[in-house]
Write an enzyme that holds these catalytic residues in place. Structure first.
Site, PDB file in Angstrom:
ATOM      1  N   GLU A  61      40.408  45.536  96.496  1.00  0.00           N
ATOM      2  CA  GLU A  61      40.343  44.167  95.968  1.00  0.00           C
ATOM      3  C   GLU A  61      41.764  43.616  95.774  1.00  0.00           C
ATOM      4  OE1 GLU A  61      38.380  44.050  92.185  1.00  0.00           O
ATOM      5  OE2 GLU A  61      38.243  41.859  92.138  1.00  0.00           O
TER       6      GLU A  61
ATOM      7  N   ASP B 209      41.467  35.028  87.741  1.00  0.00           N
ATOM      8  CA  ASP B 209      40.779  35.127  86.450  1.00  0.00           C
ATOM      9  C   ASP B 209      41.632  35.444  85.230  1.00  0.00           C
ATOM     10  OD1 ASP B 209      38.850  34.888  88.394  1.00  0.00           O
ATOM     11  OD2 ASP B 209      37.485  36.309  87.456  1.00  0.00           O
TER      12      ASP B 209
HETATM   13  C1  GLC Z   1      37.142  38.474  90.608  1.00  0.00           C
HETATM   14  C2  GLC Z   1      38.165  37.498  91.145  1.00  0.00           C
HETATM   15  C3  GLC Z   1      37.479  36.260  91.683  1.00  0.00           C
HETATM   16  C4  GLC Z   1      36.428  36.680  92.694  1.00  0.00           C
HETATM   17  C5  GLC Z   1      35.444  37.670  92.072  1.00  0.00           C
HETATM   18  C6  GLC Z   1      34.456  38.245  93.053  1.00  0.00           C
HETATM   19  O1  GLC Z   1      36.501  37.969  89.503  1.00  0.00           O
HETATM   20  O2  GLC Z   1      39.085  37.163  90.166  1.00  0.00           O
HETATM   21  O3  GLC Z   1      38.409  35.402  92.267  1.00  0.00           O
HETATM   22  O4  GLC Z   1      35.744  35.583  93.179  1.00  0.00           O
HETATM   23  O5  GLC Z   1      36.158  38.760  91.561  1.00  0.00           O
HETATM   24  O6  GLC Z   1      35.126  38.876  94.083  1.00  0.00           O
END
Ligand code: GLC
Length: 436
Positions: free
Chosen positions: A402, A168
């Site tokens: 994460e 992102d």
């Molecule tokens: C964040 C990450 C994305 C993922 C989302 C949900 O936005 O950048 O890749 O899908 O989280 O985990």
């Protein structure tokens, strides 16, 4: 390791919401496209019905044009911004009537995920029956990509938003933000109430994110209009590698199913595959850097930065042996110092590198998982082994976060895990790595 595996199973079971999984509590309370696929791989090891249901629910939210959204808003909650009322998927005439969603997508993992379910399954006949019941929807999703996201008919598809990339806030997008000057929006963020703001994107970055969506909405999420007007229009090597990997899986699975009625689909997939592979190698490889990079279709230029996405083509078997060798040398030289865990999400030697901030440097388990299989496929067994061990170690040190600091010294106190905690795909792919 047994305990850790049990913890991973608990994480997945706690994030399971009857027919789909959330990536993690609070920060991400809905179903996300590529999370969902990767989570199913984890469930497949200990609860195949949940793995199948996860995929079924995802595909149930498919639009009638084949599009699969990046977030499916199964529930009402005001802990997430921007939510369904901002995204307004209903503006698109073919959007789902059943589910509210975003009007953007994510890396199309579903094809290869189905093949992983088959690989992992202890009852392959039953799993193949399940695959047969859903595979045409995935095919239709690929048809959507090639018909709607490839305006110059090159065999490569575009993404129109950084949130479609999955990476992102990668520093790569800084180059695009430099070409834009969005208005200052007034809004209340929710992510920074759950996670330290130092680990999340800035307010100004969010202005850019929202502005691109506003443009898409003004055009009712029409793909042709987006291709004409979106300030963000990129051919992403990770996204396209995932699509090509999934093409190949669909071909293989249709062959295993062995029904003559599928021959036309196999033929079409093969055409996309051949053309896509050629275009990928011609257009997205940068001789000078020796890796694959992003192409900015709006401003017609390569974005010359090395990120973990640069190595993703290994996963899809796209580079020649010689290129693969060069890529791996570069990976080890820039990302593989003994004081670093593999594999930082962005070039640690760049001044844009930030080891704490989301996709600007930290290690992500899903990319490591892809790179592990890619390296193994090309015969780089020692480096593959390190990729796997590093992934297990960062989780062992900190828990199922994460993302993680790439600098080993930061791990001494067990607080080098960042972003969301008890994060589903970190748990799911950990289980797969332990058991493959
Ligand atoms: C964040 C990450 C994305 C993922 C989302 C949900 O936005 O950048 O890749 O899908 O989280 O985990």
């Amino acid at each position: 390791m047994k305990d850790l595996q049990n913890n991973a199973i608990t994480v997945l079971n706690n994030n399971w919401k009857d027919k789909f999984s959330i990536p993690c509590a609070k920060l991400y309370p809905f179903q996300w496209f590529w999370d969902s696929g990767l989570i199913a791989i984890g469930f497949a090891h200990f609860d195949m019905p949940k793995a199948e249901k996860e995929i079924e629910t995802l595909l149930d939210a498919q639009w009638s044009n084949g599009f699969i959204p990046h977030i499916i808003f199964h529930t009402e909650t005001d802990t997430y911004f921007p939510g369904p009322d901002f995204h307004r998927s209903d503006l698109h005439p073919q959007s789902s009537e059943k589910y509210k969603s975003t009007g953007m997508t994510q890396p199309p993992v579903t094809g290869f995920v189905l093949e992983d379910l088959y690989r992992i399954s202890k009852d392959r006949d039953a799993t193949l029956k399940f695959i047969e019941s859903v595979i045409d929807k995935v095919y239709k999703n690929h048809e959507y990509f090639y018909n709607q996201r490839d305006p110059q008919d090159e065999g490569l598809v575009y993404i129109y938003h950084n949130w479609e990339s999955g990476t992102d806030n990668s520093p790569i997008w800084d180059d695009i933000w430099d070409t834009m000057n969005p208005p200052e929006y007034t809004f209340e963020r929710r992510d920074t109430t759950h996670v330290d703001a130092a680990q999340r994107p800035s307010k100004r970055e969010y202005d850019h994110y929202l502005h691109i969506i506003e443009i898409a909405k003004q055009n009712n999420y029409n793909d042709q209009k987006i291709a004409e007007l979106s300030p963000f229009l990129v051919q992403d090597p990770l996204f396209n590698a995932v699509l090509l990997k999934s093409n190949q899986s669909l071909i293989d699975l249709y062959r295993i199913i062995g029904n003559k009625n599928n021959n036309d689909k196999i033929h079409q997939l093969q055409k996309w595959q051949d053309k896509g592979t050629k275009a990928f190698n011609n257009k997205l490889y940068d001789e000078e850097l020796g890796v694959y990079v992003h192409y900015d279709l709006r401003n017609e230029k390569l974005l010359k930065h090395i990120s973990s996405s640069s190595f993703a083509p290994l996963f899809a078997n796209l580079p020649s042996e010689a290129r693969a060798k060069k890529m791996v040398d570069i990976m080890m030289e820039k990302f593989g110092n003994p004081d670093q865990y593999l594999c930082a999400s962005f070039d640690p030697t760049s001044d844009r590198f930030n080891p704490k901030k989301y996709w600007r440097g930290p290690v992500w388990v899903n990319l490591n998982w892809m790179l592990y299989y890619g390296l193994k496929q090309y015969g780089f067994y020692d480096i593959a082994k390190r990729m796997k061990q590093d992934t297990i170690e960062i989780i062992d040190n900190n828990g199922f976060y994460e993302y993680f600091d790439s600098r080993k010294q930061e791990h001494k106190n067990g607080n080098a895990g960042y972003g969301g905690h008890n994060f589903s795909w970190s748990a799911a792919l950990f289980i797969d790595l332990l058991n493959e």
